[in-house]
Structures are given as C-alpha cells and as structure tokens.
Write a protein that holds these residues in place. Structure first.
Motif, PDB file in Angstrom:
ATOM      1  N   ARG A 199      42.077  34.378  45.829  1.00  0.00           N
ATOM      2  CA  ARG A 199      42.695  33.519  44.821  1.00  0.00           C
ATOM      3  C   ARG A 199      42.120  33.788  43.432  1.00  0.00           C
ATOM      4  N   ALA A 200      40.819  34.049  43.344  1.00  0.00           N
ATOM      5  CA  ALA A 200      40.223  34.371  42.045  1.00  0.00           C
ATOM      6  C   ALA A 200      40.801  35.659  41.487  1.00  0.00           C
ATOM      7  N   LEU A 201      40.941  36.677  42.343  1.00  0.00           N
ATOM      8  CA  LEU A 201      41.537  37.934  41.905  1.00  0.00           C
ATOM      9  C   LEU A 201      42.990  37.738  41.489  1.00  0.00           C
ATOM     10  N   GLY A 202      43.727  36.941  42.254  1.00  0.00           N
ATOM     11  CA  GLY A 202      45.127  36.690  41.925  1.00  0.00           C
ATOM     12  C   GLY A 202      45.289  35.979  40.589  1.00  0.00           C
ATOM     13  N   ARG A 203      44.486  34.945  40.356  1.00  0.00           N
ATOM     14  CA  ARG A 203      44.588  34.208  39.092  1.00  0.00           C
ATOM     15  C   ARG A 203      44.250  35.104  37.898  1.00  0.00           C
ATOM     16  N   ALA A 204      43.193  35.903  38.029  1.00  0.00           N
ATOM     17  CA  ALA A 204      42.791  36.776  36.928  1.00  0.00           C
ATOM     18  C   ALA A 204      43.854  37.831  36.648  1.00  0.00           C
ATOM     19  N   THR A 205      44.412  38.411  37.699  1.00  0.00           N
ATOM     20  CA  THR A 205      45.443  39.443  37.521  1.00  0.00           C
ATOM     21  C   THR A 205      46.695  38.853  36.885  1.00  0.00           C
ATOM     22  N   TRP A 206      47.095  37.658  37.332  1.00  0.00           N
ATOM     23  CA  TRP A 206      48.283  37.005  36.772  1.00  0.00           C
ATOM     24  C   TRP A 206      48.094  36.738  35.281  1.00  0.00           C
ATOM     25  N   ALA A 207      46.936  36.203  34.914  1.00  0.00           N
ATOM     26  CA  ALA A 207      46.681  35.865  33.511  1.00  0.00           C
ATOM     27  C   ALA A 207      46.716  37.102  32.626  1.00  0.00           C
ATOM     28  N   THR A 210      50.524  38.827  32.682  1.00  0.00           N
ATOM     29  CA  THR A 210      51.565  38.116  31.937  1.00  0.00           C
ATOM     30  C   THR A 210      51.302  38.141  30.431  1.00  0.00           C
ATOM     31  N   ARG A 211      50.046  38.131  30.032  1.00  0.00           N
ATOM     32  CA  ARG A 211      49.746  38.209  28.597  1.00  0.00           C
ATOM     33  C   ARG A 211      50.065  39.594  28.045  1.00  0.00           C
ATOM     34  N   VAL A 212      49.628  40.634  28.757  1.00  0.00           N
ATOM     35  CA  VAL A 212      49.826  41.998  28.259  1.00  0.00           C
ATOM     36  C   VAL A 212      51.304  42.365  28.230  1.00  0.00           C
ATOM     37  N   THR A 213      52.051  42.012  29.271  1.00  0.00           N
ATOM     38  CA  THR A 213      53.463  42.410  29.328  1.00  0.00           C
ATOM     39  C   THR A 213      54.324  41.670  28.314  1.00  0.00           C
ATOM     40  N   ARG A 221      60.347  46.337  28.384  1.00  0.00           N
ATOM     41  CA  ARG A 221      60.453  47.113  29.618  1.00  0.00           C
ATOM     42  C   ARG A 221      59.665  46.506  30.786  1.00  0.00           C
ATOM     43  N   TRP A 222      58.586  45.803  30.494  1.00  0.00           N
ATOM     44  CA  TRP A 222      57.681  45.388  31.562  1.00  0.00           C
ATOM     45  C   TRP A 222      57.672  43.887  31.856  1.00  0.00           C
ATOM     46  N   ALA A 286      54.311  39.763  38.740  1.00  0.00           N
ATOM     47  CA  ALA A 286      54.263  39.391  37.326  1.00  0.00           C
ATOM     48  C   ALA A 286      55.029  40.336  36.411  1.00  0.00           C
ATOM     49  N   VAL A 287      55.441  41.515  36.908  1.00  0.00           N
ATOM     50  CA  VAL A 287      56.098  42.485  36.031  1.00  0.00           C
ATOM     51  C   VAL A 287      57.551  42.681  36.446  1.00  0.00           C
TER      52      VAL A 287
END
Length: 333
Positions: A199-207, A210-213, A221-222, A286-287
């Motif tokens: 869950r920690a990895l998932g939350r960090a990856t989502w944040a 979604t910000r970068v894309t 495109r992303w 997220a993409v």
C-alpha cells in the motif's frame, strides 16, 4: 489449452460506476460493499490485473497452485475430479488450472453475479462444456454454500479470504462440502507486513505518476481524464471497505485447524517481485492505457518473473511473514 491472448477477451457490458451515495452506504454494510465493488469491477477486472487465459497465466496459476500445495503436490491427484472455486471473479484461477490439467469439473462461485457471468463467458470461449463434467457457476458466498455435504474433491480460491468477514466459518463450510480426504487450497492472500509495503508503494506511485502526467509536456499523451481518476478514487474507497483482513501465516494455519482441517500447511511468495509489481500496477492505473502496449506488459511480467525466481531462493532463508502473498491448504479428516 485455450488460445486466448490478453487482448482477446469477451465483449463485456460496462457496469455503472458506484455513486458517492452508494459508496457511503457500503461503508456501513460489508455484504453490500462486496457485491457493489465486485459487480462494478467485473467489466474491467481482467485489464486491471492483466488476466488472460494464455500460456502466461496458465503457467502462473499452475505454479502458484503447486507452491501452495507444497509437499502435498507429489501425492496430489491430477486432475482433481470435481472442484469448487470460491470468489472466482472472472475465472482466472480455476479456468487456467483446468487448462493446465489440474482440474476436471469446475463450479465457479462469487457473491457478484457480474463476475460469475464473465467467468462463464470465458469458459465458453475456451471451449469448456457447460454443466456436469465441464464448467458451471452460481452466485454464492463462502459461508452459505448451496451444495450438499461431501460433494467436492477440491475447494479452492485466489485472493478471496481477505474479503471474508468470518474466515474460520468460511473454512468450516468449505470442509463441509469436501469429501473425506478432500482438500481446500487458498492462495494469493496478503500478509500483514506485505500489505503495509504494498500500500505504501501504491500510494507513492499514484501520487508521483498523477502529478507528472498532468504536467504540460506529458498531459496530452500520458494523462488520464479527471473523470477516470475520480472513478479510480471511488474504487479505491470501496476497496478499502472490502479488504477486511491481512494474515500472519501462522495465524492463518491455526484458523484452518480450528475450522476442523488436518494436514494444514502454508506457503508464501513475492517479496522483491511485490516491490516491482505494485508500482507497475499502480502506474498502469494512473496513465493513459493507449500509451502502454503488449511490450510493456511483457516487460512488467518478465521482470516480475525474474524477481520471483530470486524470491523462491530467499524463501528458504527468510521468515514467511516478510513475503507479500500467503497461501494455505489442508484436508477434511
């Protein structure tokens, strides 16, 4: 063996997303949450979890089944005659095991009618006969199985026990429908420690994703649309309701023994593989999916597969509790 590829799945009728009001009601009603969430997910579940019925998932399901069987694998009958899958979802576990030659007759059950419908459609496309001797399905939950005593050789499930409010009662009901000497096997359940880092990895990856894309160079495109991200957030809210348990392997074994099982063993999988798999799955959610293709899917799978080989070595020296997945198996006296 069937010849479906990951992109070759039945056309599914989209099911409406849960509204905020429905999600709010589900917070106070576990049974409603389970049906609502899994009905909602049934039309997109295969894509979300990269489920297919080709060699890739046949090998995965078969390896996980054999790992959970553990020492019993050498003596296990092949195929098991009549098998009941609990919480079958779209049929990933039992249908791929049938293709691998582990199972003969399969009955799929789920609390979600949508999931049962999709699983049976997959079975038809794979060429399995309907009904006795083939594949059939019913809407049912683990604690009230609509089957006679001693009517199955095997009861199995994948990633389902953590949705069950009373696991001991559920396993007791599984033992009831098993023939004497029959086996139950549940795989893919989250451990206490594994769930924390996943869950920690998932939350960090989502944040981060979604910000970068949504930055100007990547947005067109992303990025997924706001509506899609909002829907994912509602799904995540319901997922928090339907995911009821995480397990210490020893505690899960003791629960099975209290339910009346004998010859109970546990097995764990995924440590390094989970550290890759959870960020990959979250990134995919997220993409814009049009930016990802079969090449990405195979990169992710092969990477997970290689790390899984390392995990099998580590499992010989590390405690079971540090791994992400735990499975349990036992027999009816």
């Amino acid at each position: 063996m069937g010849d479906d590829t990951p992109g070759d799945t039945p056309e599914e009728t989209p099911r409406p997303a849960a509204t905020e009001a429905e999600v709010e009601a589900a917070w106070h009603d576990t049974d409603l949450a389970q049906v609502l969430y899994h009905d909602w997910e049934s039309g997109t579940y295969d894509d979300k979890w990269s489920i297919s019925f080709d060699e890739r998932c046949i090998d995965f399901a078969s390896a996980r089944f054999a790992t959970t069987l553990g020492p019993a694998a050498a003596a296990a009958p092949k195929p098991f005659g009549r098998a009941l899958e609990i919480g079958a979802g779209t049929g990933f576990f039992s249908l791929n095991l049938r293709q691998a030659g582990w199972l003969e007759e399969v009955v799929v059950t789920d609390v979600s009618a949508g999931m049962v419908d999709v699983a049976l459609e997959h079975a038809r496309r794979l060429g399995f006969p309907d009904g006795e001797g083939g594949v059939s399905g019913q809407v049912a939950g683990i604690t009230e199985l609509p089957f006679d005593d001693a009517s199955f050789d095997l009861v199995l499930g994948h990633a389902v026990l953590h949705h069950v409010p009373d696991v001991e009662a559920g396993l007791r009901e599984c033992l009831r429908v098993l023939r004497p000497g029959g086996r139950f096997l549940f795989a893919g359940e989250p451990t206490v420690v594994g769930d924390r880092y996943a869950r920690a990895l998932g939350r960090a990856t989502w944040a981060v994703t979604t910000r970068v894309t949504h930055l100007p160079p990547f947005r067109e495109r992303w990025a997924r649309s706001k509506e899609e991200l909002d829907e994912s957030s509602r799904a995540a809210a319901l997922e928090a309701v339907v995911d009821l348990h995480t397990f210490h392997p020893g505690d899960l074994a003791r629960t099975a023994l209290r339910a009346g099982a004998v010859d109970v063993t546990t097995a764990t999988e995924e440590l390094l593989a989970a550290f890759l798999g959870w960020p990959v799955r979250t990134f995919e959610a997220a993409v814009n999916p049009e930016r990802l293709g079969w090449g990405w899917a195979m990169f992710a799978y092969r990477g997970w597969q290689r790390l899984g080989r390392v995990d099998r070595v580590l499992s010989k020296v590390l405690p079971q509790g540090v791994f992400y997945d735990v499975g349990v198996t036992g027999t009816r006296p």
